[in-house]
Write a protein that holds these residues in place. Structure first.
Motif, PDB file in Angstrom:
ATOM      1  N   GLY A   1       1.005  -1.241   0.402  1.00 36.28           N
ATOM      2  CA  GLY A   1       0.076  -0.102  -0.180  1.00 36.28           C
ATOM      3  C   GLY A   1       0.840   1.827   0.070  1.00 36.28           C
ATOM      4  O   GLY A   1       2.075   1.104  -0.231  1.00 36.28           O
ATOM      5  N   ASP A   2       0.673   2.052   0.483  1.00 40.31           N
ATOM      6  CA  ASP A   2       0.562   3.766  -0.146  1.00 40.31           C
ATOM      7  C   ASP A   2       2.177   3.809   0.993  1.00 40.31           C
ATOM      8  O   ASP A   2       2.370   3.511   2.236  1.00 40.31           O
ATOM      9  CB  ASP A   2      -0.290   4.552   0.552  1.00 40.31           C
ATOM     10  CG  ASP A   2      -1.540   4.555   0.034  1.00 40.31           C
ATOM     11  OD1 ASP A   2      -1.313   4.696  -1.028  1.00 40.31           O
ATOM     12  OD2 ASP A   2      -2.929   4.464   0.505  1.00 40.31           O
TER      13      ASP A   2
ATOM     14  N   THR B   1       2.453   2.379  21.795  1.00 44.11           N
ATOM     15  CA  THR B   1       1.211   1.203  22.096  1.00 44.11           C
ATOM     16  C   THR B   1       0.528   1.191  20.947  1.00 44.11           C
ATOM     17  O   THR B   1       0.363   1.023  20.610  1.00 44.11           O
ATOM     18  CB  THR B   1       0.449   1.941  23.058  1.00 44.11           C
ATOM     19  OG1 THR B   1       0.133   3.307  23.308  1.00 44.11           O
ATOM     20  CG2 THR B   1       1.252   1.501  24.557  1.00 44.11           C
ATOM     21  N   SER B   2       0.786   3.167  20.875  1.00 46.03           N
ATOM     22  CA  SER B   2       0.329   2.968  18.642  1.00 46.03           C
ATOM     23  C   SER B   2       0.984   3.871  17.952  1.00 46.03           C
ATOM     24  O   SER B   2       1.433   5.128  17.997  1.00 46.03           O
ATOM     25  CB  SER B   2      -1.362   3.822  18.689  1.00 46.03           C
ATOM     26  OG  SER B   2      -2.190   2.240  19.381  1.00 46.03           O
ATOM     27  N   GLY B   3       0.868   3.690  16.412  1.00 47.71           N
ATOM     28  CA  GLY B   3       2.106   4.875  15.728  1.00 47.71           C
ATOM     29  C   GLY B   3       2.124   4.440  14.402  1.00 47.71           C
ATOM     30  O   GLY B   3       1.582   2.698  14.364  1.00 47.71           O
ATOM     31  N   GLY B   4       1.600   5.144  14.059  1.00 49.00           N
ATOM     32  CA  GLY B   4       2.265   5.452  12.128  1.00 49.00           C
ATOM     33  C   GLY B   4       2.376   6.496  11.493  1.00 49.00           C
ATOM     34  O   GLY B   4       2.635   7.525  12.260  1.00 49.00           O
ATOM     35  N   PHE B   5       1.726   6.659  10.273  1.00 49.39           N
ATOM     36  CA  PHE B   5       2.174   7.505   9.609  1.00 49.39           C
ATOM     37  C   PHE B   5       0.247   8.280   9.440  1.00 49.39           C
ATOM     38  O   PHE B   5      -0.975   7.316   9.278  1.00 49.39           O
ATOM     39  CB  PHE B   5       2.624   7.688   8.029  1.00 49.39           C
ATOM     40  CG  PHE B   5       2.682   8.959   6.767  1.00 49.39           C
ATOM     41  CD1 PHE B   5       4.129   9.703   7.399  1.00 49.39           C
ATOM     42  CD2 PHE B   5       1.823   9.599   6.670  1.00 49.39           C
ATOM     43  CE1 PHE B   5       3.905   9.901   6.111  1.00 49.39           C
ATOM     44  CE2 PHE B   5       1.827  10.482   5.926  1.00 49.39           C
ATOM     45  CZ  PHE B   5       2.955  11.288   5.856  1.00 49.39           C
ATOM     46  N   GLY B   6       0.395   9.840   9.698  1.00 54.98           N
ATOM     47  CA  GLY B   6      -0.665   9.917   9.932  1.00 54.98           C
ATOM     48  C   GLY B   6      -1.261  10.979   8.217  1.00 54.98           C
ATOM     49  O   GLY B   6      -0.694  11.777   8.099  1.00 54.98           O
ATOM     50  N   PRO B   7      -2.356  10.707   7.303  1.00 56.17           N
ATOM     51  CA  PRO B   7      -1.899  11.020   5.982  1.00 56.17           C
ATOM     52  C   PRO B   7      -2.883  12.973   6.019  1.00 56.17           C
ATOM     53  O   PRO B   7      -2.487  13.220   5.817  1.00 56.17           O
ATOM     54  CB  PRO B   7      -3.793  10.028   5.511  1.00 56.17           C
ATOM     55  CG  PRO B   7      -3.474   9.058   6.343  1.00 56.17           C
ATOM     56  CD  PRO B   7      -2.866   9.233   7.730  1.00 56.17           C
TER      57      PRO B   7
ATOM     58  N   VAL C   1       1.184   3.117   5.312  1.00 56.11           N
ATOM     59  CA  VAL C   1       0.388   4.013   6.160  1.00 56.11           C
ATOM     60  C   VAL C   1       0.993   2.698   6.916  1.00 56.11           C
ATOM     61  O   VAL C   1       0.106   3.029   8.775  1.00 56.11           O
ATOM     62  CB  VAL C   1      -0.357   3.566   5.864  1.00 56.11           C
ATOM     63  CG1 VAL C   1      -1.843   4.234   7.050  1.00 56.11           C
ATOM     64  CG2 VAL C   1      -0.548   5.317   4.991  1.00 56.11           C
ATOM     65  N   LYS C   2       0.488   1.627   7.440  1.00 57.21           N
ATOM     66  CA  LYS C   2       0.200   0.084   8.117  1.00 57.21           C
ATOM     67  C   LYS C   2       1.520  -0.562   8.721  1.00 57.21           C
ATOM     68  O   LYS C   2       1.478  -0.805   9.730  1.00 57.21           O
ATOM     69  CB  LYS C   2      -0.952  -0.732   7.667  1.00 57.21           C
ATOM     70  CG  LYS C   2      -1.139  -1.955   8.127  1.00 57.21           C
ATOM     71  CD  LYS C   2      -3.085  -1.222   8.353  1.00 57.21           C
ATOM     72  CE  LYS C   2      -3.315  -2.378   9.392  1.00 57.21           C
ATOM     73  NZ  LYS C   2      -3.787  -1.749  10.715  1.00 57.21           N
ATOM     74  N   ALA C   3       2.477  -0.628   8.026  1.00 53.46           N
ATOM     75  CA  ALA C   3       3.671  -1.394   9.052  1.00 53.46           C
ATOM     76  C   ALA C   3       4.779  -1.483   7.924  1.00 53.46           C
ATOM     77  O   ALA C   3       4.937  -0.394   6.989  1.00 53.46           O
ATOM     78  CB  ALA C   3       2.799  -2.644   8.533  1.00 53.46           C
ATOM     79  N   ALA C   4       6.345  -1.404   8.825  1.00 51.68           N
ATOM     80  CA  ALA C   4       6.888  -1.335   8.040  1.00 51.68           C
ATOM     81  C   ALA C   4       7.499  -2.785   7.376  1.00 51.68           C
ATOM     82  O   ALA C   4       7.795  -3.821   8.010  1.00 51.68           O
ATOM     83  CB  ALA C   4       8.358  -0.929   9.831  1.00 51.68           C
ATOM     84  N   SER C   5       8.598  -2.857   6.208  1.00 55.03           N
ATOM     85  CA  SER C   5       8.848  -4.377   5.953  1.00 55.03           C
ATOM     86  C   SER C   5      10.459  -3.857   5.704  1.00 55.03           C
ATOM     87  O   SER C   5      10.391  -3.122   4.745  1.00 55.03           O
ATOM     88  CB  SER C   5       7.864  -4.042   5.071  1.00 55.03           C
ATOM     89  OG  SER C   5       6.821  -4.103   4.960  1.00 55.03           O
TER      90      SER C   5
END
Lengths: 125, 368
Positions: free
Chosen positions: A33-34, B315-321, A59-63
């Protein structure tokens, strides 16, 4: 232009003169994905075949992205820092990751060609 | 990970496949993580227009009988007896040790309470509630109902021509209505930080309702991937990540969900720990974290103080569009919890510079 060769980890390799250009396949970018960030190896790093040397974050995960062949990293795609979405829009073109000077160019010839990779992806579905 | 053969499906499984969704296992269900548009586009669609989510995996139930609110108050610090008819409230179910058993929504429907609980906790929650009910009260698990969330600034305009009564609801208002002739129970709420509705509908009418809503101008389907990035930008907790049986309501910065009256009575599970932490401050606090640059820090990333001392975990993390950058939340020692405190997030062995940041990361736009 020389043809692409492929790994089971969904990287592609293209021999361009002394260096081999490496990226992830269209199948891989579609599954991720993005893409929002890429962590690339240092230029000059010596890598073993199968060694994790880059990270691609969607957006979802690291690979992890693995070095398909042994050699020395001679260039990385600095355009990805500004525009990681190139990996989604042009995975085998402007979305390349890094270039390796191969220890043994024979390693590339032994990898899957497009047809074999397509069959491999199909078998994983 | 569960074997895909043993996964449950929601009543909208056929629709998801028809729309080209990518299905993933979540809390024992096959759920759409994204549609062909992708997580980024679905997230931005929800912030600019309207997005329709299938949240039918969540648990729905009602408590019937006199004194339902008082009975449920045995399990939560929320003020449920003070909840007015046709209003909904966020509530924590707490453990005797002061941890969080689950978080949920409770609505007062006049003659009953209506509950929506997390998919991953519904069996445990319903057993807990059932065991706490005195004779004369009954828990009715609504396994034959689907739940849709229509979220975004265009949600009201999409629903108004179909059900004018629902356009008039204010945030956390609840009403029974018909949408295109389909009976629903709707609340003006959601978990994205946007205005919108959560709509409970009979399972056998769910697909017709979803198709009707998707046919409205500005409405697109969105999956769990976008739901997760939306709730993270909105600073909302995901049970199992940001809150669990080890975190207290005070540590989780959810003290606002404890009713004023309950803070005088101190008669809810775990009241002792909550009272002590309110008086003396908790050892750690849940905070928003804003990494510098574009690199995301995911759940379980260790957090360091500026001098390298370990002080907590993401505890939660990622990219915020919508933020167009990385966002995270996590627990840090109280001394490090002030807004703007510089911290290091240990991503792949290297400290990524970050600061404690107020949440929500994107201003919420509820219909007050």
């Amino acid at each position: 232009m020389p043809e692409l060769r492929f790994t089971k980890d969904h990287e592609w390799v293209r021999q361009d003169g002394d260096a081999a250009t490496i990226g992830i396949t269209d199948h891989a970018q579609n599954a991720l994905g993005d893409v929002v960030f890429v962590d690339l190896p240092e230029v000059g790093r010596e890598v073993a075949a199968g060694e994790a040397c880059a990270v691609v974050e969607s957006v979802k995960a690291a690979s992890d992205v693995y070095a398909p062949i042994a050699g020395r990293v001679v260039e990385v795609n600095t355009a990805l820092a500004e525009n990681p979405a190139l990996i989604n829009s042009a995975p085998t073109g402007e979305g390349w990751f890094f270039k390796i000077e191969p220890k043994d160019a024979g390693e590339i010839a032994a990898m899957m060609d497009a047809e074999a990779y397509a069959a491999f992806v199909e078998s994983q579905a | 990970m569960a074997d895909s053969d043993s996964l449950l499906e929601t009543p909208l499984a056929g629709l998801h496949r028809a729309l080209g969704a990518r299905m993933v296992p979540f809390a024992g269900y096959a759920m759409p993580v994204q549609y062909p548009a992708g997580i980024m586009a679905e997230h931005l669609q929800c912030r600019s227009g309207a997005a329709l989510f299938d949240v039918s995996h969540m648990g729905q139930a009602e408590i019937l009988g006199e004194g339902a609110a008082a009975a449920l108050e045995q399990l939560t610090p929320a003020d449920l007896q003070g909840l007015k008819p046709h209003r909904q409230r966020y509530a924590l179910l707490t453990t005797m040790a002061g941890g969080i058993f689950d978080d949920c929504m409770v609505a007062n429907l006049g003659d009953r309470l209506f509950l929506v609980v997390n998919a991953s906790r519904k069996a445990e929650d319903f057993a807990l509630v059932e065991a706490a009910l005195p004779p004369g009260l009954r828990l009715n698990i609504l396994a034959d109902r689907a739940l849709l969330a229509l979220q975004g600034p265009a949600a009201e305009a999409a629903i108004a021509p179909l059900a004018p009564g629902l356009a008039a609801l204010s945030f956390m208002g609840v009403a029974r209505a018909e949408i295109g002739g389909i009976p629903v129970l709707a609340s003006r709420s959601g978990y994205t930080g946007e205005d919108g509705y959560e709509i409970s509908v009979a399972a056998d009418r769910a697909e017709a309702l979803a198709r009707l809503l998707l046919a409205q101008p500005g409405v697109q389907p969105a999956g769990l991937g976008a739901r997760d990035s939306l709730r993270l930008e909105a600073g909302l907790c995901l049970y199992g990540n940001d809150i669990d049986e080890t975190t207290s309501p005070v540590e989780a910065a959810l003290t606002w969900s404890i009713g004023k009256r309950r803070r005088m009575e101190w008669n809810f599970p775990g009241a002792e720990r909550v009272r002590e932490e309110l008086a003396n401050g908790p050892a750690r606090l849940r905070v928003g974290l804003k990494p510098e640059g574009r690199q995301p820090a995911r759940a379980h990333t260790p957090i360091q103080a500026a001098d390298g001392t370990p002080v907590g975990e993401v505890t939660s993390g990622g990219f915020g569009p919508s933020v167009n950058g990385p966002v995270a939340m996590g627990y840090v020692a109280r001394a490090q919890a002030g807004d703007g405190t510089p911290l290091g997030l240990l991503v792949r062995g290297k400290p990524l510079a970050a600061r404690v940041a107020p949440t929500p990361f994107v201003p919420n736009r509820y219909k007050r």
